[in-house]
Design a protein around this motif. Structure first.
Motif, PDB file in Angstrom:
ATOM      1  N   ALA A   1     -15.930  14.953  25.437  1.00 55.09           N
ATOM      2  CA  ALA A   1     -16.822  13.943  25.580  1.00 55.09           C
ATOM      3  C   ALA A   1     -16.282  12.601  25.236  1.00 55.09           C
ATOM      4  N   GLU A   2     -16.884  11.451  25.944  1.00 51.19           N
ATOM      5  CA  GLU A   2     -16.342  10.344  25.902  1.00 51.19           C
ATOM      6  C   GLU A   2     -16.466   9.931  24.478  1.00 51.19           C
ATOM      7  N   GLY A   3     -15.311   9.328  24.022  1.00 50.46           N
ATOM      8  CA  GLY A   3     -15.571   8.605  22.514  1.00 50.46           C
ATOM      9  C   GLY A   3     -15.580   9.596  21.529  1.00 50.46           C
ATOM     10  N   ALA A   4     -15.241  10.927  21.904  1.00 43.67           N
ATOM     11  CA  ALA A   4     -15.187  12.100  20.651  1.00 43.67           C
ATOM     12  C   ALA A   4     -13.630  12.079  20.019  1.00 43.67           C
ATOM     13  N   GLN A   5     -13.644  12.321  18.748  1.00 42.61           N
ATOM     14  CA  GLN A   5     -12.403  12.215  17.969  1.00 42.61           C
ATOM     15  C   GLN A   5     -12.389  13.451  17.095  1.00 42.61           C
ATOM     16  N   ALA A   6     -11.037  14.289  16.911  1.00 46.36           N
ATOM     17  CA  ALA A   6     -11.165  15.070  16.056  1.00 46.36           C
ATOM     18  C   ALA A   6     -11.055  14.490  14.468  1.00 46.36           C
ATOM     19  N   LEU A   7     -11.953  15.333  13.688  1.00 48.58           N
ATOM     20  CA  LEU A   7     -11.662  14.820  12.200  1.00 48.58           C
ATOM     21  C   LEU A   7     -11.274  16.317  11.503  1.00 48.58           C
ATOM     22  N   GLY A   8      -9.841  16.006  10.898  1.00 47.29           N
ATOM     23  CA  GLY A   8      -9.154  17.143  10.180  1.00 47.29           C
ATOM     24  C   GLY A   8      -9.635  17.058   8.589  1.00 47.29           C
ATOM     25  N   GLY A   9      -8.949  16.803   7.706  1.00 45.29           N
ATOM     26  CA  GLY A   9      -9.005  16.559   6.491  1.00 45.29           C
ATOM     27  C   GLY A   9      -9.712  15.301   6.011  1.00 45.29           C
ATOM     28  N   GLY A  10      -9.417  14.163   7.107  1.00 43.86           N
ATOM     29  CA  GLY A  10     -10.048  12.888   6.839  1.00 43.86           C
ATOM     30  C   GLY A  10      -9.487  11.856   5.906  1.00 43.86           C
ATOM     31  N   GLN A  11      -8.169  12.688   5.270  1.00 40.93           N
ATOM     32  CA  GLN A  11      -7.477  11.677   4.268  1.00 40.93           C
ATOM     33  C   GLN A  11      -6.741  10.476   5.096  1.00 40.93           C
ATOM     34  N   THR A  12      -6.502  10.294   6.358  1.00 39.96           N
ATOM     35  CA  THR A  12      -6.166   9.374   6.880  1.00 39.96           C
ATOM     36  C   THR A  12      -7.195   8.641   7.867  1.00 39.96           C
ATOM     37  N   LEU A  13      -7.998   9.444   8.426  1.00 43.45           N
ATOM     38  CA  LEU A  13      -8.980   9.000   9.248  1.00 43.45           C
ATOM     39  C   LEU A  13     -10.079   8.251   8.709  1.00 43.45           C
ATOM     40  N   ILE A  14     -10.608   8.701   7.572  1.00 41.29           N
ATOM     41  CA  ILE A  14     -11.731   8.212   6.887  1.00 41.29           C
ATOM     42  C   ILE A  14     -11.154   6.707   6.333  1.00 41.29           C
ATOM     43  N   PRO A  15     -10.120   6.583   5.658  1.00 40.53           N
ATOM     44  CA  PRO A  15      -9.929   5.267   5.143  1.00 40.53           C
ATOM     45  C   PRO A  15      -9.641   4.264   6.550  1.00 40.53           C
ATOM     46  N   SER A  16      -9.248   4.947   7.733  1.00 43.92           N
ATOM     47  CA  SER A  16      -8.954   3.757   9.017  1.00 43.92           C
ATOM     48  C   SER A  16     -10.343   3.556   9.501  1.00 43.92           C
ATOM     49  N   LEU A  17     -11.516   4.567   9.323  1.00 46.85           N
ATOM     50  CA  LEU A  17     -12.781   4.222   9.873  1.00 46.85           C
ATOM     51  C   LEU A  17     -13.282   3.056   9.063  1.00 46.85           C
ATOM     52  N   LYS A  18     -12.976   3.186   7.676  1.00 50.45           N
ATOM     53  CA  LYS A  18     -13.790   2.297   6.649  1.00 50.45           C
ATOM     54  C   LYS A  18     -13.063   0.852   7.140  1.00 50.45           C
TER      55      LYS A  18
END
Ligand SMILES: Cc1cc2nc3c(=O)[nH]c(=O)nc-3n(C[C@H](O)[C@H](O)[C@H](O)COP(=O)(O)OP(=O)(O)OC[C@H]3O[C@@H](n4cnc5c(N)ncnc54)[C@H](O)[C@@H]3O)c2cc1C
Ligand code: FES
Ligand code: FES
Lengths: 260, 161
Positions: free
Chosen positions: A21-38
């Motif tokens: 889907a458009e704009g979908a992204q995988a979330l693994g453990g979030g230990q890198t992704l969540i800080p960058s989303l913040k």
């Protein structure tokens, strides 16, 4: 954080569909992704959580083969990859215990941070990265700092290792971030040796060909005497200059060989 | 918005959350469990550590939706029903393991998972396990002593560093 939806598929097939889907992204453990989303560095419409997919979890060992699910946490690799002690030790020294309980091998490889630990093990062990679409040899996977040859929405489902005769990872910690200031992974397979370096180059993880040739002839720290890398193209920041890092690669390579 | 349901300190807790709602926000704002602190919100300090399915995690670096169906223990779950302090909490008081107390919930939760896995850790093992827990006040010395004491070990040999 901007707003987004979270989906929790239970299978690789369902996750791959959701990631189409458009704009979908995988979330693994979030230990890198969540800080960058913040930090609002990313704005996905949907996060597709891979944590509930049983077929991406766990470690299978048989003979010299070790296959690790892409959603396996660093803590589970540290505890469960006893068949490959150098890899288990590397996983057990990533970040801190809470990070290791969430962060995953697939997330670390997809992110390809130039100072991350797993890329050195995967490149140094000539591992195979398996995805929902294909298998990618380590030599063709890493594609420069924070870049890989993964396609949009492609999922790392497993990583396959062959346990070498001898191996070790020597990491010089950057104590504030706990990432590698420089880390060197060495592995000996029969008549050839792999030396993979993380933390040093602006191009991300790389193989040090001269050291590989010298160690293939004589697997000892002394064999690396006199070899050196240039500081050009090395990461230069407040923690260390390019020349400092280039020197440190030689030091850590010798330590890794001595520990192997 | 989606509905989440989890067990928090032995009781079922449900609520409506957004995708981006962090576990720590759900604990503090929906459930009023303000013992879990947010020190940095950048995954560095460990003040927000709670246990999810028996493992220590940074609750500022996990979404509430990801804890749906999970067993969560927070610092509020460490004391007895009557409010008597748990062993680790009591040791922190006895050995002066806190000053301002901001890092303490995360320190206690991290110490609890260390001792569950390794009931008699060495001083070096304690220091290594606390790598992700930052304290601005104590210099860690008395925290290490408190955890040694909570594990029933002699603390007299621990020198200040
Ligand atoms: C305090 C702290 C200290 C750390 N120290 C270290 C360290 O010493 N060494 C080190 O190497 N790392 C360190 N890390 C990073 C940590 O290892 C992360 O877990 C890791 O880099 C990312 O893995 P993740 O599962 O959390 O991925 P996420 O953060 O969820 O995702 C990262 C990226 O990968 C993608 N992704 C996730 N899983 C997959 C998959 N299976 N297939 C395809 N794409 C995927 C996501 O879309 C995202 O783009 C540290 C992190 C923190 C917060
Ligand atoms: S508030 Fe979660 S790590 Fe600091
Ligand atoms: S007691 Fe103040 S931060 Fe630890």
């Amino acid at each position: 954080m901007y707003e987004f939806d979270i989906e929790r598929p239970a299978s690789i097939v369902a996750a791959a569909k959701a990631l189409n889907a458009e704009g979908a992204q995988a979330l693994g453990g979030g230990q890198t992704l969540i800080p960058s989303l913040k930090q609002r560095l990313d704005q996905p419409a949907t996060l597709v959580c891979l944590g509930g997919i049983a077929e991406m979890q766990g470690i299978n060992a048989s003979g010299n083969d070790l296959s690790i699910g892409g959603g396996t946490t660093h803590a589970d690799v540290a505890a469960g990859a006893g068949a490959y002690p150098a890899l288990a030790a590397l996983a057990g020294n990533i970040g801190d215990p809470a990070v290791r309980n969430r962060g995953t091998i697939g997330g670390s490889l997809a992110n390809n941070d130039p100072s991350a630990d797993y890329p050195a093990a995967v490149l140094g062990s000539e591992a195979i990265v398996r995805t929902n679409l294909r298998e990618i040899a380590a030599d063709n996977f890493f594609d420069g700092m924070f870049a890989t040859t993964l396609r949009e929405g492609e999922i790392i489902t497993r990583v396959d290792f062959v346990v070498p005769e001898k191996a070790a990872y020597a990491k010089f910690d950057q104590p504030a971030s706990r990432f590698a200031l420089v880390g060197v992974f060495v592995a000996q397979y029969g008549d050839h040796v792999r030396v993979a370096v993380t933390g040093a180059s602006e191009g991300g993880v790389f193989r040090w060909a001269e050291a590989e040739a010298a160690l293939a002839a004589d697997f000892s720290p002394a064999a690396l005497e006199g070899l050196s890398l240039s500081g050009d193209g090395m990461i230069s920041d407040l923690h260390g200059s390019g020349d400092y890092r280039a020197h440190l690669v030689g030091v850590m390579a010798k330590r890794a060989v001595a520990a192997a | 918005m989606s509905q989440v349901s989890m067990t928090v300190n032995g009781k079922v807790a449900t609520g409506e959350v957004e995708g981006r709602t962090l576990l720590v926000e759900f604990l503090r704002e929906n459930l009023g469990l303000t013992g879990t602190h947010v020190g940095c919100d950048t995954s560095q300090c460990g003040a927000c550590v709670v246990h999810v399915n028996g493992r220590d995690v940074k609750s500022c670096t996990m979404f509430a939706v990801e804890a749906d169906g999970a067993e969560v223990i927070t610092i509020e779950g460490m004391a007895a029903e009557d409010g008597t302090l748990g062993t680790i909490q009591q040791a922190f008081q006895d050995y002066h393991g806190l000053q301002c107390g901001f890092c303490t919930p995360g320190m206690v939760m991290t110490a609890a998972s260390l001792l569950a896995a390794n009931p008699k850790p060495s001083e070096a093992e304690i220091r290594a396990y606390l790598e992700g827990n930052i304290c601005r006040c104590t210099g860690y010395h008395n925290i290490v002593r408190a955890i040694m004491a909570a594990s029933g070990q002699d603390v007299s040999g621990i020198a200040a560093e």
